[in-house]
Design an enzyme around this catalytic site. Structure first.
Site, PDB file in Angstrom:
ATOM      1  N   LYS A  57     -22.694 -72.463 -80.437  1.00  0.00           N
ATOM      2  CA  LYS A  57     -22.324 -71.080 -79.692  1.00  0.00           C
ATOM      3  C   LYS A  57     -20.776 -70.514 -79.950  1.00  0.00           C
ATOM      4  CE  LYS A  57     -24.916 -72.033 -75.408  1.00  0.00           C
ATOM      5  NZ  LYS A  57     -25.672 -71.029 -75.382  1.00  0.00           N
TER       6      LYS A  57
ATOM      7  N   ARG B 158     -35.855 -75.816 -73.669  1.00  0.00           N
ATOM      8  CA  ARG B 158     -37.236 -75.791 -73.649  1.00  0.00           C
ATOM      9  C   ARG B 158     -37.797 -76.904 -74.546  1.00  0.00           C
ATOM     10  NH1 ARG B 158     -37.144 -70.082 -76.617  1.00  0.00           N
ATOM     11  NH2 ARG B 158     -35.358 -69.776 -75.314  1.00  0.00           N
TER      12      ARG B 158
HETATM   13  N1  BES Z   1     -28.086 -72.838 -71.749  1.00  0.00           N
HETATM   14  C1  BES Z   1     -28.416 -71.631 -72.565  1.00  0.00           C
HETATM   15  C2  BES Z   1     -28.901 -70.569 -71.526  1.00  0.00           C
HETATM   16  C3  BES Z   1     -27.676 -69.796 -70.804  1.00  0.00           C
HETATM   17  C4  BES Z   1     -27.069 -68.811 -70.938  1.00  0.00           C
HETATM   18  C5  BES Z   1     -27.575 -70.527 -69.428  1.00  0.00           C
HETATM   19  C6  BES Z   1     -26.105 -68.424 -70.310  1.00  0.00           C
HETATM   20  C7  BES Z   1     -26.493 -70.104 -68.830  1.00  0.00           C
HETATM   21  C8  BES Z   1     -25.820 -68.791 -69.177  1.00  0.00           C
HETATM   22  C9  BES Z   1     -29.718 -72.089 -73.479  1.00  0.00           C
HETATM   23  O1  BES Z   1     -29.752 -73.423 -73.881  1.00  0.00           O
HETATM   24  C10 BES Z   1     -29.484 -70.940 -74.462  1.00  0.00           C
HETATM   25  O2  BES Z   1     -28.732 -71.263 -75.303  1.00  0.00           O
HETATM   26  N2  BES Z   1     -30.341 -70.064 -74.746  1.00  0.00           N
HETATM   27  C11 BES Z   1     -30.506 -69.172 -75.828  1.00  0.00           C
HETATM   28  C12 BES Z   1     -31.704 -69.203 -76.460  1.00  0.00           C
HETATM   29  C13 BES Z   1     -32.009 -68.502 -77.871  1.00  0.00           C
HETATM   30  C14 BES Z   1     -31.275 -69.333 -78.922  1.00  0.00           C
HETATM   31  C15 BES Z   1     -33.375 -68.128 -78.091  1.00  0.00           C
HETATM   32  C16 BES Z   1     -29.793 -67.990 -75.529  1.00  0.00           C
HETATM   33  O3  BES Z   1     -30.171 -67.462 -74.256  1.00  0.00           O
HETATM   34  O4  BES Z   1     -29.306 -67.270 -76.210  1.00  0.00           O
HETATM   35 ZN    ZN Z   2     -28.571 -73.494 -75.547  1.00  0.00          ZN
END
Ligand code: BES
Ligand code: ZN
Ligand code: ZN
Length: 493
Positions: free
Chosen positions: A271, A345
Site C-alpha cells: 500500500k 477475503r
Molecule cells: N484492509 C483493506 C480494506 C480497507 C481499506 C479497510 C480502507 C479500511 C480502510 C483491505 O485488505 C484492502 O486492502 N482491500 C483492497 C482490495 C483490493 C486490492 C481489491 C482495497 O479495498 O483497496
Molecule cells: Zn489489504
C-alpha cells in the site's frame, strides 16, 4: 467502569446535567429546577438556545449547579433523534470530565420517548455513557482527564429490575470498550498472538468454551489462506474460536466470523503509505466477534453463538505470499492471488468454510474491514451489508436502526460473481476492475466458500474508526457491530 444509580429527585445532587431540546420550555422536569434557579432568564441572558454543542452552567442556590446540555431540535420523524440523544450524552460526559465533576446526576428522561420502552432507554443511556467514557490513553505518560465515578439517572417513573438493566448496559459497554482497546492498541503490541491471548483471558474469566489454534494446528487443518497471508510476518498466525452455549431446547446456531489482520501493509502489493495509515484497525472484525461472545456469555440469550477469528499480519518479506500464487483453502478450493492486499477475503475463505463444517450453523455472519470501496460508497456512518437471506438482512437492518450501528444492504446478483473468474484456479482473490463495485465483488468471493444461503457479510471498513465528526464515540475505534449483533441475537425467535 462508572457506577450507576437511578434517582427520583435531583435536589440531593450537587451537580445535575439536564439535556434540553430546543423546545425546552415544555420540559416537565424543569419544574424541579424552578426553585433552584430561573432557567428561562438565565437562558435568555446567555443566548442559550439548546442547540447541539451548546451548554450553559447555571449556578444555583446552596452551591449547587445545573448544567444544561443542548440537544438541538427534535425531529418529527424519529430519524435523527437517537443520534442526537446519544451525542448529547457524550457531550454531558465530556463536560463533566472537563469540569472534573466525578459524581453527578443526569436528567434526560424526557428522551425516553424515542425508545420502544423505558428499559431500552435506561440500558442505552448507561451503555452510551460508558462508551463516551472510553479514552485510549494508556500509552501516554500523562493521562488526559479525570475519571468519572458515579452517575445517577433521573427516572421519575418506576423502572422494574433497574439494577439488572443497568448491568446489561454495562456488560455490552464493557465488551465494546474491550474491543475498542484491542483495535486502538498499536500493531507492535496487538499482534496475532496478543489478540489470541487477550481472547483466551476473557474466555477464562467468563468461562467461555474456547479453542486457540497456533500455526502448526492451522497447518494441520490445511487453512492455506490463513497460512499464505501470515507467511510474510515474523508474527505467526493464530485462530481463535469462542463458543457460547445457551442450553436452550430451541436454540438456533449462529456463527460469527471476523477478519483479524493485525496490520495490513498490503504485502508485496504494498500500500502507499498514506493508505497504510490506520491499518492497525484491520483486525476490528475479529475484535467485534470475540467481544460479542464476551457480552453474550454474560447476557445469556437463548441461542448458541460461536465466533471464529483468523489472526494474521500482512507483511512484505522474502517469505511473503505473492501475486500469481495459487492457494489451497481449508475446503480444498483454490484461489489465484492477483493482489496480496486483498488478503482479508483469503483468510475469511478458510474461516467461513471451517465455521460451516465445524458448527453447521443456522446463520453465518462475517464482519470485516474488507474494502476501501465500502468507505467510498457509504462513508463512516453505515456498515455495508451483502446478504443472501431476506429475513436475516431485514433483522440486521432493524437492529442497526435500534442500536445506531446502521447497516445498508448492497445487491448480490450472480452477475457480479463473474468478476472473480480465473483460468487457473477456482476463483481469483481480486475482482476484475472492469466490474467496479469492489465491496460487492469481495462479498461474492466470500460467498463461494459457504453452502448456506443464511449468510450476511458486514463490511465495517468505514465504520470501525475514523468518524470525521465529534460523536459520543470520540476518536479512534468505535467497536461497531457488537451492539448490532447482541441486539440481533437477543431479538431472534
Ligand atoms: N484492509 C483493506 C480494506 C480497507 C481499506 C479497510 C480502507 C479500511 C480502510 C483491505 O485488505 C484492502 O486492502 N482491500 C483492497 C482490495 C483490493 C486490492 C481489491 C482495497 O479495498 O483497496
Ligand atoms: Zn489489504
Ligand atoms: Zn485488509
Amino acid at each position: 467502569m462508572i457506577s450507576f444509580n437511578t434517582t427520583k429527585n435531583i435536589q440531593t445532587f450537587k451537580t445535575t446535567f439536564i439535556i434540553v431540546s430546543r423546545d425546552f420550555k415544555i420540559k416537565n422536569s424543569l419544574n424541579l429546577v424552578k426553585d433552584a434557579c430561573d432557567f428561562e432568564k438565565l437562558g435568555k441572558a446567555n443566548k442559550f438556545l439548546a442547540n447541539i454543542n451548546q451548554f450553559l452552567v447555571a449556578p444555583c442556590k446552596d452551591e449547587k449547579q445545573i448544567i444544561f446540555i443542548g440537544f438541538g431540535k427534535e425531529e418529527s420523524e424519529n430519524l435523527d433523534n437517537l443520534d442526537s440523544y446519544r451525542n448529547a450524552l457524550g457531550k454531558t460526559l465530556k463536560k463533566a470530565k472537563e469540569l472534573e465533576i466525578k459524581d453527578f446526576c443526569v436528567d434526560a428522561f424526557e428522551f425516553a420517548k424515542f425508545y420502544k420502552n423505558k428499559n431500552d432507554f435506561l440500558k442505552d443511556t448507561v451503555l452510551t455513557l460508558e462508551l463516551s467514557n472510553y479514552e485510549f490513553d494508556e500509552l501516554k505518560s500523562k493521562k488526559q482527564s479525570a475519571k468519572i465515578e458515579n452517575i445517577s439517572l433521573l427516572t421519575p417513573e418506576e423502572i422494574e429490575e433497574k439494577d439488572e438493566i443497568i448491568k446489561q448496559g454495562q456488560i455490552i459497554a464493557q465488551a465494546i470498550n474491550f474491543s475498542r482497546r484491542l483495535s486502538d492498541l498499536p500493531p507492535n503490541i496487538a499482534n496475532p498472538k496478543y489478540i489470541a491471548q487477550s481472547a483466551l483471558k476473557q474466555a477464562e474469566k467468563f468461562g467461555i468454551t474456547h479453542k486457540i489454534l497456533n500455526k502448526s494446528e492451522i497447518e494441520k487443518l490445511k487453512m492455506g489462506g490463513v497460512l499464505a497471508v501470515g507467511s510474510g510476518s515474523v508474527n505467526d498466525p493464530y485462530f481463535v474460536q469462542l463458543e457460547y452455549k445457551s442450553n436452550h431446547p430451541n436454540a438456533k446456531k449462529i456463527a460469527l466470523v471476523g477478519k483479524g489482520v493485525t496490520f495490513d501493509t498490503g504485502g508485496v502489493s504494498l500500500k502507499p503509505s498514506n493508505y497504510m495509515k490506520g491499518m492497525k484497525y484491520d483486525m476490528s472484525g475479529a475484535a467485534t466477534v470475540i467481544s460479542t461472545i464476551v457480552a453474550l456469555s454474560q447476557l445469556k440469550p437463548k441461542h448458541d453463538v460461536i465466533a471464529f477469528a483468523p489472526l494474521v499480519e500482512n507483511m512484505p518479506s522474502g517469505s511473503s505470499y505473492r501475486q500469481d500464487d495459487i492457494v489451497t483453502h481449508f475446503n480444498g478450493m483454490t484461489s489465484l492471488i492477483e493482489n496480496t492486499d486483498a488478503e482479508g477475503r483469503v483468510i475469511l475463505a478458510d474461516a467461513l468454510a471451517y465455521a460451516e463444517q465445524e458448527f453447521n450453523p443456522d446463520y453465518i455472519i462475517d464482519v470485516a474491514t474488507l474494502t476501501g470501496a465500502c468507505v467510498v460508497a457509504l462513508g463512516h456512518f453505515y456498515t455495508g451489508m451483502v446478504s443472501t437471506d431476506e429475513k436475516l438482512a431485514k433483522k440486521l437492518i432493524e437492529s442497526g436502526e435500534e442500536t445506531g450501528d446502521y447497516v445498508w444492504r448492497l445487491p448480490h446478483k450472480k452477475l457480479y460473481a463473474q468478476a472473480l473468474k480465473s483460468d487457473v484456479a477456482d476463483v481469483a482473490n481480486c475482482g476484475n476492475s472492469a466490474f467496479s463495485a469492489g465491496t460487492i465483488t469481495a462479498a461474492m468471493y466470500l460467498k463461494k466458500f459457504i453452502k448456506t444461503q443464511n449468510w450476511a457479510h458486514l463490511d465495517i471498513a468505514g465504520t470501525e474508526s475514523g468518524i470525521p465528526v465529534d460523536t459520543y464515540l470520540g476518536k479512534g475505534a468505535t467497536g461497531v457491530g457488537i451492539k448490532l449483533l447482541v441486539n440481533f441475537i437477543e431479538n431472534l425467535d
